[in-house]
Design a protein around this motif. Sequence first.
Motif, PDB file in Angstrom:
ATOM      1  N   GLU A  12      -1.996 -10.045   4.067  1.00  0.00           N
ATOM      2  CA  GLU A  12      -2.779  -9.486   5.162  1.00  0.00           C
ATOM      3  C   GLU A  12      -3.144  -8.041   4.818  1.00  0.00           C
ATOM      4  O   GLU A  12      -2.281  -7.166   4.791  1.00  0.00           O
ATOM      5  CB  GLU A  12      -1.910  -9.516   6.429  1.00  0.00           C
ATOM      6  N   PRO A  13      -4.394  -7.768   4.472  1.00  0.00           N
ATOM      7  CA  PRO A  13      -4.720  -6.395   4.125  1.00  0.00           C
ATOM      8  C   PRO A  13      -4.826  -5.526   5.374  1.00  0.00           C
ATOM      9  O   PRO A  13      -5.395  -5.951   6.365  1.00  0.00           O
ATOM     10  CB  PRO A  13      -6.073  -6.506   3.427  1.00  0.00           C
ATOM     11  N   VAL A  14      -4.228  -4.353   5.356  1.00  0.00           N
ATOM     12  CA  VAL A  14      -4.495  -3.423   6.454  1.00  0.00           C
ATOM     13  C   VAL A  14      -5.682  -2.550   6.080  1.00  0.00           C
ATOM     14  O   VAL A  14      -6.092  -1.681   6.806  1.00  0.00           O
ATOM     15  CB  VAL A  14      -3.279  -2.525   6.782  1.00  0.00           C
ATOM     16  N   GLY A  15      -6.205  -2.796   4.921  1.00  0.00           N
ATOM     17  CA  GLY A  15      -7.354  -2.023   4.480  1.00  0.00           C
ATOM     18  C   GLY A  15      -7.348  -1.979   2.979  1.00  0.00           C
ATOM     19  O   GLY A  15      -6.455  -2.507   2.329  1.00  0.00           O
ATOM     20  N   GLY A  16      -8.339  -1.371   2.405  1.00  0.00           N
ATOM     21  CA  GLY A  16      -8.379  -1.245   0.963  1.00  0.00           C
ATOM     22  C   GLY A  16      -8.726  -2.551   0.301  1.00  0.00           C
ATOM     23  O   GLY A  16      -9.024  -3.548   0.942  1.00  0.00           O
ATOM     24  N   LYS A  17      -8.692  -2.540  -1.021  1.00  0.00           N
ATOM     25  CA  LYS A  17      -9.026  -3.749  -1.737  1.00  0.00           C
ATOM     26  C   LYS A  17      -7.784  -4.609  -1.921  1.00  0.00           C
ATOM     27  O   LYS A  17      -6.662  -4.127  -1.820  1.00  0.00           O
ATOM     28  CB  LYS A  17      -9.666  -3.426  -3.064  1.00  0.00           C
ATOM     29  N   PRO A  41       1.198   1.373  -1.483  1.00  0.00           N
ATOM     30  CA  PRO A  41       0.343   2.571  -1.549  1.00  0.00           C
ATOM     31  C   PRO A  41      -0.815   2.393  -2.528  1.00  0.00           C
ATOM     32  O   PRO A  41      -1.727   3.206  -2.546  1.00  0.00           O
ATOM     33  CB  PRO A  41       1.307   3.669  -2.005  1.00  0.00           C
ATOM     34  N   ILE A  42      -0.772   1.323  -3.323  1.00  0.00           N
ATOM     35  CA  ILE A  42      -1.831   1.130  -4.323  1.00  0.00           C
ATOM     36  C   ILE A  42      -3.181   0.928  -3.640  1.00  0.00           C
ATOM     37  O   ILE A  42      -4.183   1.507  -4.045  1.00  0.00           O
ATOM     38  CB  ILE A  42      -1.502  -0.058  -5.243  1.00  0.00           C
ATOM     39  N   ASP A  43      -3.209   0.091  -2.601  1.00  0.00           N
ATOM     40  CA  ASP A  43      -4.480  -0.139  -1.914  1.00  0.00           C
ATOM     41  C   ASP A  43      -4.319  -0.308  -0.400  1.00  0.00           C
ATOM     42  O   ASP A  43      -5.259  -0.715   0.275  1.00  0.00           O
ATOM     43  CB  ASP A  43      -5.203  -1.359  -2.503  1.00  0.00           C
ATOM     44  N   GLY A  44      -3.142  -0.017   0.102  1.00  0.00           N
ATOM     45  CA  GLY A  44      -2.935  -0.078   1.546  1.00  0.00           C
ATOM     46  C   GLY A  44      -2.743  -1.475   2.090  1.00  0.00           C
ATOM     47  O   GLY A  44      -2.748  -1.669   3.308  1.00  0.00           O
ATOM     48  N   CYS A  45      -2.575  -2.452   1.211  1.00  0.00           N
ATOM     49  CA  CYS A  45      -2.370  -3.821   1.689  1.00  0.00           C
ATOM     50  C   CYS A  45      -0.910  -4.064   2.053  1.00  0.00           C
ATOM     51  O   CYS A  45      -0.014  -3.434   1.511  1.00  0.00           O
ATOM     52  CB  CYS A  45      -2.779  -4.822   0.612  1.00  0.00           C
ATOM     53  N   ALA A 373     -10.321   8.356  -6.791  1.00  0.00           N
ATOM     54  CA  ALA A 373     -10.169   6.894  -6.919  1.00  0.00           C
ATOM     55  C   ALA A 373     -10.636   6.150  -5.664  1.00  0.00           C
ATOM     56  O   ALA A 373      -9.882   5.342  -5.098  1.00  0.00           O
ATOM     57  CB  ALA A 373      -8.725   6.523  -7.275  1.00  0.00           C
ATOM     58  N   PRO A 374     -11.875   6.387  -5.215  1.00  0.00           N
ATOM     59  CA  PRO A 374     -12.355   5.698  -4.008  1.00  0.00           C
ATOM     60  C   PRO A 374     -12.381   4.186  -4.165  1.00  0.00           C
ATOM     61  O   PRO A 374     -12.320   3.457  -3.175  1.00  0.00           O
ATOM     62  CB  PRO A 374     -13.778   6.259  -3.820  1.00  0.00           C
ATOM     63  N   GLU A 375     -12.440   3.724  -5.417  1.00  0.00           N
ATOM     64  CA  GLU A 375     -12.480   2.266  -5.643  1.00  0.00           C
ATOM     65  C   GLU A 375     -11.203   1.574  -5.183  1.00  0.00           C
ATOM     66  O   GLU A 375     -11.174   0.345  -5.034  1.00  0.00           O
ATOM     67  CB  GLU A 375     -12.756   1.959  -7.125  1.00  0.00           C
ATOM     68  N   MET A 376     -10.125   2.353  -4.946  1.00  0.00           N
ATOM     69  CA  MET A 376      -8.863   1.740  -4.511  1.00  0.00           C
ATOM     70  C   MET A 376      -8.830   1.540  -2.994  1.00  0.00           C
ATOM     71  O   MET A 376      -7.847   1.013  -2.462  1.00  0.00           O
ATOM     72  CB  MET A 376      -7.671   2.592  -4.953  1.00  0.00           C
ATOM     73  N   GLY A 377      -9.907   1.960  -2.319  1.00  0.00           N
ATOM     74  CA  GLY A 377     -10.008   1.685  -0.886  1.00  0.00           C
ATOM     75  C   GLY A 377      -9.637   2.874  -0.025  1.00  0.00           C
ATOM     76  O   GLY A 377      -8.951   3.794  -0.467  1.00  0.00           O
ATOM     77  N   GLU A 378     -10.075   2.790   1.235  1.00  0.00           N
ATOM     78  CA  GLU A 378      -9.906   3.959   2.112  1.00  0.00           C
ATOM     79  C   GLU A 378      -8.485   4.124   2.621  1.00  0.00           C
ATOM     80  O   GLU A 378      -8.131   5.142   3.195  1.00  0.00           O
ATOM     81  CB  GLU A 378     -10.872   3.869   3.300  1.00  0.00           C
ATOM     82  N   HIS A 379      -7.646   3.100   2.429  1.00  0.00           N
ATOM     83  CA  HIS A 379      -6.269   3.200   2.929  1.00  0.00           C
ATOM     84  C   HIS A 379      -5.271   3.550   1.838  1.00  0.00           C
ATOM     85  O   HIS A 379      -4.064   3.440   2.018  1.00  0.00           O
ATOM     86  CB  HIS A 379      -5.863   1.915   3.633  1.00  0.00           C
ATOM     87  N   ALA A 380      -5.790   3.953   0.677  1.00  0.00           N
ATOM     88  CA  ALA A 380      -4.917   4.404  -0.408  1.00  0.00           C
ATOM     89  C   ALA A 380      -5.233   5.878  -0.655  1.00  0.00           C
ATOM     90  O   ALA A 380      -6.379   6.316  -0.504  1.00  0.00           O
ATOM     91  CB  ALA A 380      -5.171   3.581  -1.661  1.00  0.00           C
TER      92      ALA A 380
END
Length: 513
Positions: A12-17, A41-45, A373-380
């Motif tokens: 379940e992603p809370v955000g990010g990729k 913390p890698i992508d907020g998942c 590193a925006p490619e890692m998503g807004e929650h990282a």
Amino acid sequence: MATEMDSEIVNEPVGGKSGTRRALGFDLEAGVEGGMRSISPIDGCVLGHVHRNMPADAAGIAARAVMAFDAWRRVPAPQRGELVRLLGNELRAAKTELGRLVSLEAGKIEQEGLGEVQEMIDICDFAVGLSRQLYGLTIASERPDHKMLETWHPLGPCLVITAFNFPVAVWAWNAALALVCGNSVVWKPSEKTPLTALAVKQLFDKACQAFGAVPGDLVQVANGEREFGETLVADARFALVSATGSTRMGRQVAAAVAPRFARTILELGGNNATIVCKTADLELARRAVVFAAAGTAGQRCTSLRRLFVHESVHDELVASLKAAYRQIRVGDPLDGQTLVGPLIDRAAFERMQHALACAREQGGKVTGGERTAPEMGEHAYYVRPALVEMPSQTAIVREETFAPILYVMKFASLDEAIALNNAVSYGLSSSILTHDLRESERFVSALGSDCGIANVNMGPSGAEIGGAFGGEKDTGGGRESGSDAWKGYMRRMTTAINYGESLPLAQGVRFDV
Ligand code: NAD
């Protein structure tokens, strides 16, 4: 009924990729409703949900730890060492998977995740040898036909509280010693890294199966929030509370434990410095500084935060550090080319930005520090490591900000640099780079660094398990890991034995009846 081992891996992603949940390699299953979330913390998942202990659960956990202790202390120490040897074997076999899980949950680059597991293996080896070397002294008695001796006995149930940034190694530093010393262990992991703790418990359970008759609940993993940790700390059945984390936490733990005079081992914050003298090898200094300040995204207790450079080499070193900083690859820690992974969460990012704003206000010139590193998503939360040239050691420099910020200052004399090194409330780690023997010896002398660790021609981070680890002042004064740190997990008994036929009293006292 849910147990501390219940957990559920979800996607379940809370955000990010997506993508952080690949190859967990551990069988952490079974549904948990209302459990704690583990967020990468890698992508907020969300990596998974685990069982959340509540304060009301603490008493039962402590009672089980007492029963386990009562049985385990009867097992001879070398046999206790055998269990730790088997644990080391399980860790060897699972090193890759566990290291990866550390990367997923704490955001460390894979090399550092693996290094953390290697540290666990190393301390197991150390503890196995120790299990045959829990030596006491034989002491000359002043009385005729008497001898004195010291014996070391198991202490009691040990509560081990750990921080997010070393989610498994710190437990091992404590548990490997506590177990060979004959104690049971309750582990309260950081609420940010509950999964790695459950994975380690699975490996421990495998070692127990291979060993045979291990008392149930010898090691309990008790995930929960801070309030749950507070309730455990307050339970008088724990003979030792070994707590790693912030100085704020350590003050609370120390105050809670003091009324019952139980033992503590406190491993708290640090604000570590390096002194680069005019004779230093500047290429070595550049490499040592970059690893110590930027590695682990500045989230080691021993990370380098303050750099004092002799005025004659200051500009040259700062220029080469800036060039090196530009080359640091920040991004996905699972990518083998990456040197710096993410900050643990948004709060850590905000604290870093606040510190940089304060530094600017206090006259600092900031290079780096921006989000990347925006490619890692807004929650990282990835940042470029920051290098801040400061006019002096201002208030913000004296604080520990748990992020990759390196404050750089000039000095003119070694006395001045040592005084600056010591002019913070913490006393964990420090180092000097010099080719002048008098300077290095002075730094490690009683008049030198006031820290628990003082290195020469290297940075302050990256300790080995063979030495006792810890620091003074606001770092808490505790010592863990190698050397004679094991004595903290045992109680010392002093015995005088009279093998004569009279009863001479000590100090020549006469009391004849
Ligand atoms: P933290 O203090 O927020 O949390 C650490 C642990 O303490 C967590 O398990 C938390 O749940 C628990 N806790 C917090 N308050 C408590 C209380 N009153 N009673 C019982 N348990 C409580 O620290 P963190 O953010 O996880 O880690 C970063 C900090 O840890 C930094 O300051 C770093 O320098 C320090 N640290 C020190 C060492 C060392 O060996 N000296 C090693 C690693 C980290």
